[in-house]
Write an enzyme that holds these catalytic residues in place. Structure first.
Site, PDB file in Angstrom:
ATOM      1  N   HIS A  38      21.526 -15.104  50.095  1.00 58.67           N
ATOM      2  CA  HIS A  38      20.405 -15.678  50.946  1.00 58.67           C
ATOM      3  C   HIS A  38      19.050 -15.871  49.991  1.00 58.67           C
ATOM      4  O   HIS A  38      18.609 -17.098  49.902  1.00 58.67           O
ATOM      5  CB  HIS A  38      19.976 -14.869  52.183  1.00 58.67           C
ATOM      6  N   LYS A  40      10.210 -29.555  53.833  1.00 60.19           N
ATOM      7  CA  LYS A  40      11.279 -28.698  53.343  1.00 60.19           C
ATOM      8  C   LYS A  40      11.984 -28.595  54.586  1.00 60.19           C
ATOM      9  O   LYS A  40      11.550 -28.637  55.802  1.00 60.19           O
ATOM     10  CB  LYS A  40      10.962 -27.209  52.771  1.00 60.19           C
ATOM     11  N   HIS A  91      17.878 -20.417  60.147  1.00 62.16           N
ATOM     12  CA  HIS A  91      17.663 -19.408  60.437  1.00 62.16           C
ATOM     13  C   HIS A  91      18.613 -19.169  61.544  1.00 62.16           C
ATOM     14  O   HIS A  91      18.458 -18.897  62.880  1.00 62.16           O
ATOM     15  CB  HIS A  91      16.176 -19.292  61.509  1.00 62.16           C
ATOM     16  N   ARG A 117       5.062 -21.892  57.070  1.00 56.76           N
ATOM     17  CA  ARG A 117       4.303 -21.028  55.691  1.00 56.76           C
ATOM     18  C   ARG A 117       4.589 -21.720  54.274  1.00 56.76           C
ATOM     19  O   ARG A 117       3.905 -21.813  53.598  1.00 56.76           O
ATOM     20  CB  ARG A 117       4.568 -19.403  55.848  1.00 56.76           C
ATOM     21  N   ASP A 118       6.047 -22.223  54.399  1.00 57.94           N
ATOM     22  CA  ASP A 118       6.563 -22.796  53.170  1.00 57.94           C
ATOM     23  C   ASP A 118       5.742 -23.961  52.566  1.00 57.94           C
ATOM     24  O   ASP A 118       5.471 -24.396  51.617  1.00 57.94           O
ATOM     25  CB  ASP A 118       7.811 -23.116  53.212  1.00 57.94           C
ATOM     26  N   GLN A 125       6.515 -10.743  59.819  1.00 54.00           N
ATOM     27  CA  GLN A 125       5.880 -12.419  59.785  1.00 54.00           C
ATOM     28  C   GLN A 125       4.503 -12.412  59.358  1.00 54.00           C
ATOM     29  O   GLN A 125       3.716 -11.309  59.511  1.00 54.00           O
ATOM     30  CB  GLN A 125       6.225 -13.140  60.877  1.00 54.00           C
ATOM     31  N   GLY A 177      15.241 -27.932  49.452  1.00 54.07           N
ATOM     32  CA  GLY A 177      16.455 -27.380  50.383  1.00 54.07           C
ATOM     33  C   GLY A 177      16.537 -25.897  50.712  1.00 54.07           C
ATOM     34  O   GLY A 177      16.148 -25.056  50.182  1.00 54.07           O
ATOM     35  N   SER A 225      22.863 -22.012  53.342  1.00 54.66           N
ATOM     36  CA  SER A 225      23.413 -20.860  54.277  1.00 54.66           C
ATOM     37  C   SER A 225      24.646 -20.915  54.400  1.00 54.66           C
ATOM     38  O   SER A 225      25.474 -21.509  54.822  1.00 54.66           O
ATOM     39  CB  SER A 225      22.611 -21.391  55.597  1.00 54.66           C
TER      40      SER A 225
END
Length: 726
Positions: A42, A84, A88, A109-110, A311, A528, A531
């Protein structure tokens, strides 16, 4: 060290030997946990990294490509778009509400950690068979939980969710996909990066307190589902959108001050990844005093503090002497803020607990030089078996048409999008039930940004290379149908178990397709996510590279609609039809098969179509435009008329009824405002076209032998999905 402990951290024998080589000794438990998180699939992309090299990532309008929290493009007049997409998937399968909610929180947040205010969100959702007697009820539970989680978080933070996609297939029965996209806006000079440099500069923890939720999340996301690991709820984080809103406002206020060097979201692997990435990108070292970390649970250990994925937290590298000013901004917003470390020049992460050094790890080998695996590749056994499967219409065309319209992969998803606030911030121009791309206005420069999400997993199953290229082209085509110029993409590459050579073959081919399409269509990859391990009990999902294309229309008043709004509008089909039924919805519904071949994508024809749509819109000769997608011409037209209040009697010119449902690429349906100007322009571009007919006031939809009243069409299209969920 105990072999079972090493195995529990998903560290291979080869990796453990490398750890011994890096440290020059045995790691302690804290160090093993930190390294296992940083080297997890990950976080490290160890199976996928070699195939991502070579993605087109630059263009004159690209400000920041892959490698930061999000990609950035120039959108004119001093403004930039930051965006982006991320997955999840595993958390949402384990705990759908919390997993989906925190997926939204993480992607937000990103974006705002780059200095941008988040102004739009999309999502790509894939679920299993909702009709199956055994698991249908569970799939509906997952869908309802995921949608509730997305709407709860996005609505509370005040970010509009303006579009996306939702698909269903048996391949997702044991592993659903939840991909979240976000886009923000900022001035070009206000972009911030994740770096920690300057010896002695303080490292400040801000946001929520740290708890034990999310422990092992990155490692969990780097494994398949099986009977042994189904009870994984403790690895799923719990989000607080109201805290996220405060954190976003505090960060945006901070960015105006000049007090900081860099900032990083605490995402997967929490404090571990944020600290190592900030220091690693800067070639620095870092000291962290873990006992100073704000905690919400008692007796937390250094191991838990480094690996918790609680978080709404950020890590900041501030300028020395401005610690108090930074802390006061966050205190004003009722958020925790503590100096927990400092930048050093040792190139090592030094972890302290109550004055004692408890961890000492070189940074670069973990953050910048993680393992690159050369996994075996093998063409799947099924691949040759499905290539020669063809489609012949056996069902009555009208019956198949109605079945397709009522299918959950086609019918209107208002049950989903009505739960999302799409109009908050008052910039949304096109969203919800509109077809194709969604659009927001950028008030600062009066431009508009169009964005579209695309991934047809069935196409990727029968040909992962062409299927991935089609995802890039289809997302861009939807953007082009709004009158915007597609500029760049963000991708979320969802695949099965990389330890399976057939899955790695699919992944490698998918990357080839994306590279070819992005290069030919001049839409570079700027951000990107990968996953992997989307597998349950040995069964991997279909390859599912989700692509979001973002495009720019410099005048927000020039956005094209996707439906008809009055009578006497000439309707044209642009592009060639080839009788393409490989992995089509018609084949799936009639024959319950996913098979056949895909025709190579004609990138020149695709780009020519995009350029024509832009030029025709600039010359104001189009009324509306819509991509011909899943279900072919019949379904794409029917959807346009379902959201219109006019009818039409149309002729396709096809010699076979079956071709009404074929899914050739690079085709668009347009409503024409100025037919003379349109015909002159289409001839200049040398694009094949067919006049289908005109809209009328008859309130019936007829295409060749297919016919429904507009009332019947609306009932089928708008009501079927809700009925399927009952």
């Amino acid at each position: 060290m105990d072999k079972n402990l090493i195995k529990a951290h998903k560290i291979s024998d080869e990796e453990y030997k490398e750890i011994l080589n890096i440290l020059g000794r045995e790691p302690n438990l804290l160090e093993l946990g930190v390294i296992s998180a940083m080297w997890s699939e990950h976080c490290s992309y160890k199976s996928s990294k070699k195939y991502l090299n070579g993605f087109p990532t630059t263009a004159p309008w690209v400000i920041q490509g892959p490698g930061e929290n999000a990609g950035v493009i120039d959108i004119g007049k001093g403004m930039a778009a930051v965006f982006k997409i991320e997955s999840h998937n595993h958390p949402s399968f384990i705990e759908p509400f919390a997993g989906a909610a925190t997926g939204v929180g993480g992607i937000l947040r990103d974006i705002f950690t780059m200095g941008a205010r988040v102004v739009a969100g999309l999502n790509s959702l894939k679920f299993g068979n909702i009709h199956d007697e055994k698991i249908g009820k569970f799939q509906k539970y997952l869908l309802k939980g995921v949608v509730s989680g997305i709407s709860h978080y996005g609505n509370c933070v005040g970010v509009p969710t303006i579009g996306g996609e939702c698909a269903f297939d048996e391949c997702f029965n044991g592993n659903i996909l939840v991909n979240a996209f976000a886009l923000g806006i900022c001035k070009k000079e206000d972009i911030f990066y994740a770096k920690a440099e300057g010896v002695g500069n303080p490292v400040i923890y801000v946001g929520s307190k740290t708890g034990r939720d999310g422990l092992g999340g990155a490692v969990m996301a780097s494994d398949s589902f099986n009977e042994k690991n189904k009870s994984l709820r403790p690895t799923v984080q719990i989000g607080d959108p109201f805290c996220e809103k405060l954190l976003m406002e505090a960060c945006l206020e901070l960015f105006k001050t000049g007090f900081i060097i860099g900032i990083q979201d605490m995402g997967a692997a929490g404090l571990t990844s944020s600290s190592f990435e900030m220091a690693g990108r800067s070639g620095s070292g870092m000291k962290l005093y873990l006992d100073k970390t704000p905690m919400r649970e008692s007796k937390m250990t250094p191991y838990e503090l480094m690996l918790s994925e609680s978080q709404e937290r950020m890590l900041i590298c501030a300028k020395k002497g401005y610690e108090n000013e930074v802390i006061q901004i966050f205190k004003k917003w009722d958020l925790d803020a503590e100096v927990i470390g400092e930048v050093s020049d040792t190139g090592k992460m030094e972890l302290f607990w109550e004055g004692e050094l408890v961890g000492l790890i070189p940074i670069e080998p973990l953050s910048e030089k993680s393992p690159i695996l050369n996994r075996a590749l093998s063409e799947p056994k099924y691949f040759s078996e499905i290539q020669n499967v063809s489609f012949a219409l056996k069902m009555d065309a009208q019956e198949l048409f109605v079945k397709m319209l009522s299918n959950e992969n086609i019918s209107d998803k208002s049950y989903i999008y009505e739960q999302f606030d799409s109009s908050v911030q008052t910039n949304t121009l096109k969203a919800d039930g509109s077809l194709g791309a969604s659009v927001i206005r950028v008030k600062e420069n009066n431009a508009a940004l169009a964005m579209a999400c695309e991934c047809n997993s069935r196409l990727n199953f029968i040909n992962p290379k062409i299927g991935a290229a089609i995802a890039v082209a289809s997302a861009g085509r939807k953007v082009a149908c709004t009158g915007a110029k597609p500029l760049a993409i963000s991708d979320c590459l969802n695949y099965g178990n990389p330890e399976n050579p057939e899955v790695m073959w699919q992944f490698a081919k998918g990357c080839e397709g994306i590279k070819e399409a992005c290069k030919a269509l001049n839409t570079p990859v700027v951000s990107g996510n990968v996953s992997l391990y989307n597998e349950s009990n040995g069964i991997s999902i279909y390859p599912s590279p989700t692509i979001v294309s973002v495009g720019l229309q410099e005048d927000a008043n020039k956005i094209l609609k996707s439906h008809f709004n009055k009578a006497q509008i000439p309707i044209y089909l642009l592009g060639e039809s080839f009788g393409e039924f490989g992995a089509s919805l018609a084949m799936k519904i009639q024959d319950n098969k996913v098979a056949g071949k895909l025709r190579e994508l004609d990138f020149e024809a695709e780009l020519k179509l995009w350029n024509f749509l832009y030029e025709a819109n600039e010359k104001e000769c189009l009324e509306c435009a819509n991509n011909v997608g899943i279900g072919g011409l019949a379904v794409s037209l029917a959807k346009m008329f379902a959201i219109s209040n006019v009818g039409a009697r149309l002729k396709s010119g096809f010699k076979q009824n079956a071709w009404l449902f074929e899914e050739s690429q690079s085709r668009v349906i347009v409503g024409v405002k100025d037919e003379k100007l349109f015909l002159n322009l289409i001839h200049q571009f040398n694009i094949p076209f067919t006049k289908l007919g005109c809209t009328d006031n008859d309130l019936n939809f007829t295409l060749d032998e297919l016919s429904l009243s507009i009332k019947e069409l609306k009932e089928i299209y708008f009501n079927s999905f809700r009925e399927n969920l009952l």
